[in-house]
Design a protein around this motif. Sequence first.
Motif, PDB file in Angstrom:
ATOM      1  N   ARG A 177      -0.703   3.698  11.023  1.00  0.00           N
ATOM      2  CA  ARG A 177      -0.774   2.465  11.814  1.00  0.00           C
ATOM      3  C   ARG A 177      -1.909   2.510  12.826  1.00  0.00           C
ATOM      4  O   ARG A 177      -2.583   1.514  13.072  1.00  0.00           O
ATOM      5  CB  ARG A 177       0.558   2.202  12.511  1.00  0.00           C
ATOM      6  N   TRP A 180      -5.026   1.715  11.014  1.00  0.00           N
ATOM      7  CA  TRP A 180      -5.136   0.276  10.755  1.00  0.00           C
ATOM      8  C   TRP A 180      -5.635  -0.466  11.979  1.00  0.00           C
ATOM      9  O   TRP A 180      -6.462  -1.374  11.885  1.00  0.00           O
ATOM     10  CB  TRP A 180      -3.770  -0.304  10.347  1.00  0.00           C
ATOM     11  N   TYR A 199      -2.551   2.394  -1.488  1.00  0.00           N
ATOM     12  CA  TYR A 199      -1.356   1.785  -0.900  1.00  0.00           C
ATOM     13  C   TYR A 199      -1.462   0.269  -0.904  1.00  0.00           C
ATOM     14  O   TYR A 199      -2.324  -0.311  -0.250  1.00  0.00           O
ATOM     15  CB  TYR A 199      -1.158   2.254   0.538  1.00  0.00           C
ATOM     16  N   GLU A 201       0.561  -1.749   0.460  1.00  0.00           N
ATOM     17  CA  GLU A 201       0.878  -2.281   1.785  1.00  0.00           C
ATOM     18  C   GLU A 201      -0.362  -2.281   2.677  1.00  0.00           C
ATOM     19  O   GLU A 201      -0.576  -3.192   3.473  1.00  0.00           O
ATOM     20  CB  GLU A 201       1.984  -1.444   2.431  1.00  0.00           C
ATOM     21  N   GLU A 202      -1.184  -1.233   2.519  1.00  0.00           N
ATOM     22  CA  GLU A 202      -2.391  -1.133   3.338  1.00  0.00           C
ATOM     23  C   GLU A 202      -3.359  -2.282   3.039  1.00  0.00           C
ATOM     24  O   GLU A 202      -3.894  -2.921   3.943  1.00  0.00           O
ATOM     25  CB  GLU A 202      -3.067   0.210   3.072  1.00  0.00           C
ATOM     26  N   ASP A 204      -2.538  -5.126   1.718  1.00  0.00           N
ATOM     27  CA  ASP A 204      -1.862  -6.344   2.140  1.00  0.00           C
ATOM     28  C   ASP A 204      -2.031  -6.559   3.642  1.00  0.00           C
ATOM     29  O   ASP A 204      -2.292  -7.664   4.121  1.00  0.00           O
ATOM     30  CB  ASP A 204      -0.373  -6.226   1.780  1.00  0.00           C
ATOM     31  N   GLN A 205      -1.893  -5.484   4.408  1.00  0.00           N
ATOM     32  CA  GLN A 205      -1.989  -5.554   5.870  1.00  0.00           C
ATOM     33  C   GLN A 205      -3.402  -5.863   6.351  1.00  0.00           C
ATOM     34  O   GLN A 205      -3.588  -6.598   7.306  1.00  0.00           O
ATOM     35  CB  GLN A 205      -1.582  -4.206   6.469  1.00  0.00           C
ATOM     36  N   LYS A 228      -0.568 -12.508  -5.238  1.00  0.00           N
ATOM     37  CA  LYS A 228       0.880 -12.659  -5.393  1.00  0.00           C
ATOM     38  C   LYS A 228       1.236 -13.884  -6.236  1.00  0.00           C
ATOM     39  O   LYS A 228       2.236 -13.910  -6.929  1.00  0.00           O
ATOM     40  CB  LYS A 228       1.559 -12.757  -4.021  1.00  0.00           C
ATOM     41  N   ASP A 302       5.877  -9.239  -4.160  1.00  0.00           N
ATOM     42  CA  ASP A 302       4.912  -8.599  -3.269  1.00  0.00           C
ATOM     43  C   ASP A 302       3.809  -7.969  -4.119  1.00  0.00           C
ATOM     44  O   ASP A 302       3.815  -8.068  -5.346  1.00  0.00           O
ATOM     45  CB  ASP A 302       5.599  -7.577  -2.358  1.00  0.00           C
ATOM     46  N   ASP A 304       3.261  -5.001  -4.879  1.00  0.00           N
ATOM     47  CA  ASP A 304       3.803  -4.029  -5.834  1.00  0.00           C
ATOM     48  C   ASP A 304       4.064  -4.695  -7.182  1.00  0.00           C
ATOM     49  O   ASP A 304       3.702  -4.173  -8.226  1.00  0.00           O
ATOM     50  CB  ASP A 304       5.141  -3.463  -5.336  1.00  0.00           C
ATOM     51  N   ARG A 320       3.355   4.217  -6.131  1.00  0.00           N
ATOM     52  CA  ARG A 320       4.356   4.087  -5.069  1.00  0.00           C
ATOM     53  C   ARG A 320       4.314   5.237  -4.113  1.00  0.00           C
ATOM     54  O   ARG A 320       3.803   6.270  -4.456  1.00  0.00           O
ATOM     55  CB  ARG A 320       5.737   3.988  -5.696  1.00  0.00           C
TER      56      ARG A 320
END
Length: 320
Positions: A177, A180, A199, A201-202, A204-205, A228, A302, A304, A320
Amino acid sequence: MTNLAISATGLKKSYRDKHGEKVVLDGIDLSVPEGTIFSLLGPNGAGKTTTVQILSTLIAADAGTVQVAGFDLARQADDVRGAIGVTGQYSAVDKLLTGEENLLLMADLKHLPRKEGRRKAAELLERFDLVEAARKPASTYSGGMQRRLDLAMTLVGDPRLIFLDEPSTGLDPRSRRGMWQIVRELVASGVTIFLTTQYLEEADQLADNIALLDHGRLIAQGTADELKRLIPGGHVSLRFGDDDALKEALDALGRGFVDPSDDDRLTLQVPSDGGVASLRELLARLDAAGIEPADLSVHTPDLDDVFLTLTGDQQKETTR
Ligand SMILES: Nc1ncnc2c1ncn2[C@@H]1O[C@H](COP(=O)(O)OP(=O)(O)O)[C@@H](O)[C@H]1O
Ligand SMILES: [Mg+2]
């Protein structure tokens, strides 16, 4: 028209070994607007580091035309090198030196005057929260601190475009974090970031634009939301108290299937866009049939799901 920090067409790279020719990049097109975060997302071995090495002049492509920071990669490699910074997947930190010494060494390599180098090193130590550790050998730093020092070293030369190759791989969630946050601050200050990651999520963020790299090809590109939308919509999960209620619900709704991951087989998955109107309609039907679910949850797709849908299930473990 916005200026592009990177524009590449038809990028190809193969390696030859005893097994023959291995195609690593099979014709890749990229465009990264200035002042944005671009994320190249892919599993291990997809070709991310190879792409970074080519775009940052470390290795030559077999084919393709590339402009980086306004310069032609093939003809103006020195100009490209002057405009960019690279934080590689493997650290450039010399662990025998202190954090401060690492930064001063980098300032020397960038031919900064001594005084300017000291000023820059002090500023970066402050900015990356390394003041207390500045005089300690980097070997004593935590993983997150080493990664911050590595990035600080990249910033000594004030690059306009920064390549970050898997900047948060191996970091604990807290340090991730922190990384980021640093990336966001860099972009706010006007630099362009080209970031590779495994990742979802990374990406996406952080990323304004994402490209999915798989087996040397870009299988999808767009914003996180656009990606998405590429795959079928989500579903509503309804859990029931007993088998009879589930069967009645299936009758009343006329669609859905039993969630195979629920060992009790009491959860029904009903395809749905997850919107308020369709939820209301669904509940009204159940209500009319006198059935009340014990639990309800809405699942929107999402990244994923996007990745798994587009690359196939065999990569589940590595992504994952
Ligand atoms: N110098 C090299 N010689 C031969 N094969 C290589 C070389 N560098 C990378 N490769 C191969 O290219 C593929 C992509 O590697 P890489 O770009 O490092 O992927 P990633 O960074 O996405 O994990 C891998 O299969 C890797 O083994
Ligand atoms: Mg890599």
